[in-house]
Design a protein around this motif. Structure first.
Motif, PDB file in Angstrom:
ATOM      1  N   GLU A 163       0.873  -1.177   0.000  1.00  0.00           N
ATOM      2  CA  GLU A 163       0.000   0.000   0.000  1.00  0.00           C
ATOM      3  C   GLU A 163       0.908   1.225   0.000  1.00  0.00           C
ATOM      4  O   GLU A 163       0.996   1.959   0.983  1.00  0.00           O
ATOM      5  N   MET A 164       1.625   1.411  -1.111  1.00  0.00           N
ATOM      6  CA  MET A 164       2.667   2.441  -1.146  1.00  0.00           C
ATOM      7  C   MET A 164       2.453   3.378  -2.319  1.00  0.00           C
ATOM      8  O   MET A 164       1.877   3.004  -3.326  1.00  0.00           O
ATOM      9  N   PHE A 183      -9.587  -7.338  -3.601  1.00  0.00           N
ATOM     10  CA  PHE A 183      -8.938  -7.313  -2.284  1.00  0.00           C
ATOM     11  C   PHE A 183      -8.802  -5.865  -1.808  1.00  0.00           C
ATOM     12  O   PHE A 183      -9.034  -5.539  -0.660  1.00  0.00           O
ATOM     13  N   ALA A 184      -8.359  -5.009  -2.745  1.00  0.00           N
ATOM     14  CA  ALA A 184      -7.904  -3.689  -2.332  1.00  0.00           C
ATOM     15  C   ALA A 184      -9.031  -2.668  -2.268  1.00  0.00           C
ATOM     16  O   ALA A 184      -9.089  -1.864  -1.344  1.00  0.00           O
ATOM     17  N   ILE A 185      -9.915  -2.671  -3.289  1.00  0.00           N
ATOM     18  CA  ILE A 185     -10.906  -1.588  -3.339  1.00  0.00           C
ATOM     19  C   ILE A 185     -12.320  -2.116  -3.613  1.00  0.00           C
ATOM     20  O   ILE A 185     -12.988  -1.672  -4.548  1.00  0.00           O
ATOM     21  N   PRO A 186     -12.769  -3.077  -2.780  1.00  0.00           N
ATOM     22  CA  PRO A 186     -14.102  -3.639  -3.022  1.00  0.00           C
ATOM     23  C   PRO A 186     -15.200  -2.576  -2.970  1.00  0.00           C
ATOM     24  O   PRO A 186     -16.137  -2.614  -3.767  1.00  0.00           O
ATOM     25  N   GLY A 207      -9.304  11.719  -2.888  1.00  0.00           N
ATOM     26  CA  GLY A 207      -9.195  10.487  -2.106  1.00  0.00           C
ATOM     27  C   GLY A 207     -10.006   9.313  -2.636  1.00  0.00           C
ATOM     28  O   GLY A 207      -9.700   8.173  -2.348  1.00  0.00           O
ATOM     29  N   THR A 211      -3.045   3.725  -6.316  1.00  0.00           N
ATOM     30  CA  THR A 211      -2.005   2.986  -5.599  1.00  0.00           C
ATOM     31  C   THR A 211      -1.738   1.617  -6.218  1.00  0.00           C
ATOM     32  O   THR A 211      -0.643   1.074  -6.100  1.00  0.00           O
ATOM     33  N   SER A 256       0.248   4.741   1.397  1.00  0.00           N
ATOM     34  CA  SER A 256      -0.889   5.387   0.755  1.00  0.00           C
ATOM     35  C   SER A 256      -2.090   5.157   1.659  1.00  0.00           C
ATOM     36  O   SER A 256      -2.873   4.245   1.469  1.00  0.00           O
ATOM     37  N   LYS A 257      -2.171   6.010   2.667  1.00  0.00           N
ATOM     38  CA  LYS A 257      -3.085   5.761   3.787  1.00  0.00           C
ATOM     39  C   LYS A 257      -4.533   5.577   3.351  1.00  0.00           C
ATOM     40  O   LYS A 257      -5.072   6.392   2.618  1.00  0.00           O
ATOM     41  N   ALA A 265      -5.825   3.706   1.276  1.00  0.00           N
ATOM     42  CA  ALA A 265      -6.079   3.435  -0.134  1.00  0.00           C
ATOM     43  C   ALA A 265      -6.814   2.103  -0.314  1.00  0.00           C
ATOM     44  O   ALA A 265      -7.723   1.982  -1.118  1.00  0.00           O
ATOM     45  N   PHE A 266      -6.399   1.129   0.469  1.00  0.00           N
ATOM     46  CA  PHE A 266      -6.970  -0.208   0.301  1.00  0.00           C
ATOM     47  C   PHE A 266      -7.961  -0.502   1.412  1.00  0.00           C
ATOM     48  O   PHE A 266      -7.936   0.102   2.476  1.00  0.00           O
ATOM     49  N   ASN A 267      -8.758  -1.507   1.163  1.00  0.00           N
ATOM     50  CA  ASN A 267      -9.774  -1.938   2.106  1.00  0.00           C
ATOM     51  C   ASN A 267      -9.161  -2.238   3.476  1.00  0.00           C
ATOM     52  O   ASN A 267      -9.685  -1.843   4.512  1.00  0.00           O
ATOM     53  N   THR A 327      -7.803   7.034  -4.685  1.00  0.00           N
ATOM     54  CA  THR A 327      -6.465   6.743  -4.161  1.00  0.00           C
ATOM     55  C   THR A 327      -6.136   5.260  -4.308  1.00  0.00           C
ATOM     56  O   THR A 327      -5.030   4.888  -4.679  1.00  0.00           O
ATOM     57  N   GLY A 328      -7.113   4.403  -4.004  1.00  0.00           N
ATOM     58  CA  GLY A 328      -6.881   2.968  -4.105  1.00  0.00           C
ATOM     59  C   GLY A 328      -6.490   2.559  -5.506  1.00  0.00           C
ATOM     60  O   GLY A 328      -5.531   1.816  -5.725  1.00  0.00           O
TER      61      GLY A 328
END
Lengths: 557, 224
Positions: free
Chosen positions: A380-381, B97-100, B37, B44, A420-421, A423-425, B40-41
């Motif tokens: 997550e960077m 995984f990351a941005i559901p 924002g 990234t 990347s605060k 950013a991901f779930n 952002t996911g």
């Protein structure tokens, strides 16, 4: 942890890395089933002694720790020849059906790692029916007390093997032990022996390059004896905290990190509490490793031992993570702390860390072993270029840019990355579904460190619910490739299938603190340090499934 | 597979959306780009070259020739178009995984959208609605998007370095040189072919040829 697993139904090697529980010696045996009915009978008799995951000790629900353990797993061909019906077989994953040899291009097993250099047993596997590996039996033996600790372990192993051989003999040729595991002098054995590495006769947890191994094994929900080991081994959740991973990442029939049951063969009783295991025999080129480390270490600013630590992300002597001990000075402090800590404290010092304060890799390089195998939350960077702040970007819709000087940001320092605060779930979203339980032990002895040949390396057994999503992904994308780490085609330093072709030399960048005045160190012409000598994909059934296979009652209808 | 060219994969997914809800999606798209924002996911996830969502009204499908029969559509359609590095699984999985939440926001109003978690129904939804790419041209088959970005950074940094070092002392040069390398420490990855992501015989043979230096002979100059 609230979830409780049915430990009596799960094979012990799924949950326990036996080496950590006092079993320094192991023997792996491959079998070929010549007669289905006799084969099932054999599975029945072994399954009566199979070691489960049940807790050891006194008291209710616990058992005495055994002198030896035995576990059994099967290849696709093995299940087929034991009479598991097609309607069940089609539910196994395509990778398991194909086998490791057929997946060599995905795994990067090329050059000296390609199947023509594998041990005869793995070369012959899946060529003719008589030589197919159908069953893998693994025996681990408990050490004794006092000076004879190792002899006792070997005695325990021999006793187990004798019993096991007796069971094979009873099948009168219905099941045969395959030979072809290469020994010290090129002789072919009917088993693969493995043993912890000794230092002047004393036990260590090292492998042949001198690294402390097996520290960060994942922890998942439902294992009672892992409750104090979650930090650094589970999944990273917001606030630098940790939680155990979902059981379904490692056991079929349980919900996984994607909130579903992993794809599994039917009926449920065949797959539930079972899992897949990747068996690999990895040869270690100790002479090349020593020479390369010496050669590069003489140029590396921090010296040879720090460079060795940079290869892996941990110091060789005690496994101290570079994130906690990035240089000699901090290492000395760490060592003092480590020496004073109790067992739990030591464990936390080894495993409880994140990459949040090392997002640029100045401490633990992006191509080091532990960062590649388990990046934790470090993917997550982001690197932000100069431009508008979020508010400035919004205002720029209405106002001319020249008015917005105070809403501009300078951008991140060149060569730096940051979290990347949000950013991901979850912070570890890209890692949590790529985790592997690691089992196995080193094999062989290094008799002459100036030679690569000889018989020494690691038998690694990786357990996961999805071979493709977990093992193969890590092997292909993170070990033999580097894009997720912004490293192009740079490979993981220790395990990468570094090219032997002068046209495509392998290199790695050892990053430095972007705020320092140092230059990154470029590791050039990395030689192939580890070579594959064989392996296969296995299915480890639950105890219930073992009984069903033995009785021939697997049937999804 | 023609969805793959070099290190890149082209994905087209077209999904029906009720015409009276289309404006909601358009509003969401508009807001997503403007509100800081939200993306952002997506940004990234460095394996993505780009992702684009377009609403095609049911009467706005292209007609290339008067002889092309007019289709009779019940819904508007949302076209999702993306190029990325890696395999289909890697991409779709990284997304879920990351941005559901982000995925659900964009697809929420689409017919029979399954939600991005659990994974298997989402896989099925994408597979079912994905259009295979018939032809896919890639100008830099050896480069992932990170490689292209890095190459640009390396180039501009070198040009700047050249300017900055015209008249400096030896010590100052060394300092600046170390600074140059330090600034580029995440841009120096090698650029060779991608690991094979498909086991199709075609891809496996191509790889072998590349290693033997014969790809150019076969009329396919793969960046050598």
């Amino acid at each position: 942890m609230t979830k409780k697993l049915d430990l009596l139904d799960i094979q012990g090697n799924v949950i326990r890395a036996y080496g950590r529980f006092g079993y320094p010696v192991a023997r792996y045996v491959c079998l070929n089933v010549r007669d289905g009915a006799k084969g099932r009978e054999f599975v029945g008799s072994i399954s009566k002694k199979v070691t489960t995951a049940v807790e050891w000790g006194d008291g209710p629900g616990k058992m005495k720790q055994p002198d030896w353990t035995i576990n059994i797993s099967f290849t696709y061909q093995g299940l087929k020849d034991l009479g598991v019906p097609t309607s069940s077989l089609i539910g196994f994953s395509p990778e398991f059906v194909s086998g490791m040899k057929a997946r060599r291009d995905i795994l990067g097993d090329d050059g000296p790692s390609s199947p023509q250099h594998w041990d005869p047993i793995w070369q012959r596997n899946r060529e003719t029916r008589e030589n197919d590996v159908h069953i893998l039996v693994s025996i681990n033996a408990l050490a004794g007390q006092g000076l004879d600790w190792l002899k006792t372990a070997e005695k325990n192993r021999d006793q187990a093997y004798k019993w096991f051989q007796g069971e094979v003999d009873k099948t009168k040729g219905g099941v045969v032990i395959l030979d072809g595991h290469l020994g010290d002098n090129g002789e072919q054995f009917k088993y693969q022996d493995a043993k912890i590495v000794l230092d002047n006769g004393k036990p260590t947890s090292k492998e042949h390059f001198g690294y402390t191994d097996g520290i960060s094994d994942p922890v998942f929900e439902g294992v009672p004896y892992d409750e104090n080991r979650v930090k650094g081994r589970g999944k990273q959740i917001p606030g630098g905290k940790w939680a155990p991973l979902a059981t379904g990442e490692f056991l079929l029939g349980h919900v996984d990190e994607a909130m579903e049951y992993p794809p599994s063969p039917e009926p449920v009783l065949l797959s539930r509490n079972g899992t897949y295991m990747v068996y690999r025999k990895l040869h270690e080129n100790v002479a090349t490793f020593d020479r390369y480390l010496e050669e590069q270490g003489s140029k590396f600013p921090g010296g040879k031992e720090l460079l060795a630590a940079k290869f892996v992300g941990r110091w060789r002597d005690n496994g101290a993570p570079l994130v906690k001990a990035p240089d000699a000075e901090s290492k000395a402090k760490y060592d003092a702390q480590f020496a004073a800590a109790d067992e739990q404290g030591k464990d936390d010092l080894l495993s409880d860390f994140t990459y949040d304060d090392d997002m640029s890799g100045g401490k633990c390089p992006f191509s080091s072993h532990i960062r590649r195998i388990n990046p934790r939350a470090s993917l997550e960077m982001i690197h932000e270029e100069a431009g508008f702040t979020p508010l400035g970007a919004f205002l720029s819709l209405f106002l001319p840019p020249s008015w917005l000087g105070m809403f501009k940001k300078a951008g991140d320092k060149p060569g730096s990355l940051k979290v990347s605060k949000g950013a991901f779930n979850t912070p570890g979203a890209l890692s949590d579904r790529r985790r592997l339980l690691r089992r196995g032990l080193p094999y062989g002895e290094v008799k002459d460190r100036t030679r690569d040949d000889g018989n020494h390396g690691i038998i690694i057994m990786m357990v996961n619910a999805d071979i493709n999503r977990q093992f193969e992904f890590v092997q292909q994308q993170w070990i033999n490739y580097g894009n997720d780490f912004k490293a192009g085609n740079d490979k993981e330093i220790i395990l990468g299938n570094h090219s032997l072709d002068d046209k495509f030399p392998s290199k790695a960048v050892l990053q430095v603190d972007p705020n320092s005045d140092q230059a990154p160190f470029l590791l050039s012409d990395i030689p192939r340090l580890v070579e594959t000598r064989g392996g296969e994909y296995f299915f480890i059934p639950s105890i219930t499934a073992l009984h069903m296979i033995a009785r021939g009652v697997v049937d999804p209808t | 597979m023609s969805n793959i060219a070099g290190k890149a994969y082209a994905m087209n997914v077209i999904t029906p959306i009720r015409s009276y809800l289309t404006w909601v999606n358009k509003l969401i798209f508009w807001a997503a780009v403007k509100v800081p924002g939200v993306l952002t996911g997506l940004v990234t996830l460095s394996l993505i070259h780009y992702a684009r969502w377009v609403i095609i009204p049911k009467d706005k499908f292209p007609h290339l020739d008067p002889s092309q029969p007019k289709e009779n559509l019940n819904y508007n359609y949302m076209l999702f178009f993306s190029n990325f590095n890696g395999s289909w699984d890697q991409y779709v999985d990284s997304f879920t995984f990351a941005i559901p939440g982000g995925l659900d926001l964009f697809w929420k109003w689409n017919i029979r959208y399954s939600k991005s978690v659990a994974l298997t129904p989402f896989h099925d939804y994408i597979r079912y609605n994905q259009l295979e790419t018939i032809h896919y041209y890639n100008a830099y088959p050896l480069a992932a998007s990170n490689d292209v970005k890095s190459a640009k950074t390396v180039k501009s940094s070198l040009i700047q370095f050249e300017k900055d070092t015209q008249t400096v002392s030896d010590e100052e040069f060394l300092k600046l040189y170390n600074g140059l390398l330090r600034g580029l420490q995440h841009d120096l990855g090698d650029m060779y072919p991608t690991p094979i992501v498909t086991m199709s015989a075609y891809q496996v043979e191509r790889r072998q040829k590349w290693h033997e230096g014969k790809l150019a002979e076969a009329g396919e100059n793969h960046g050598k």
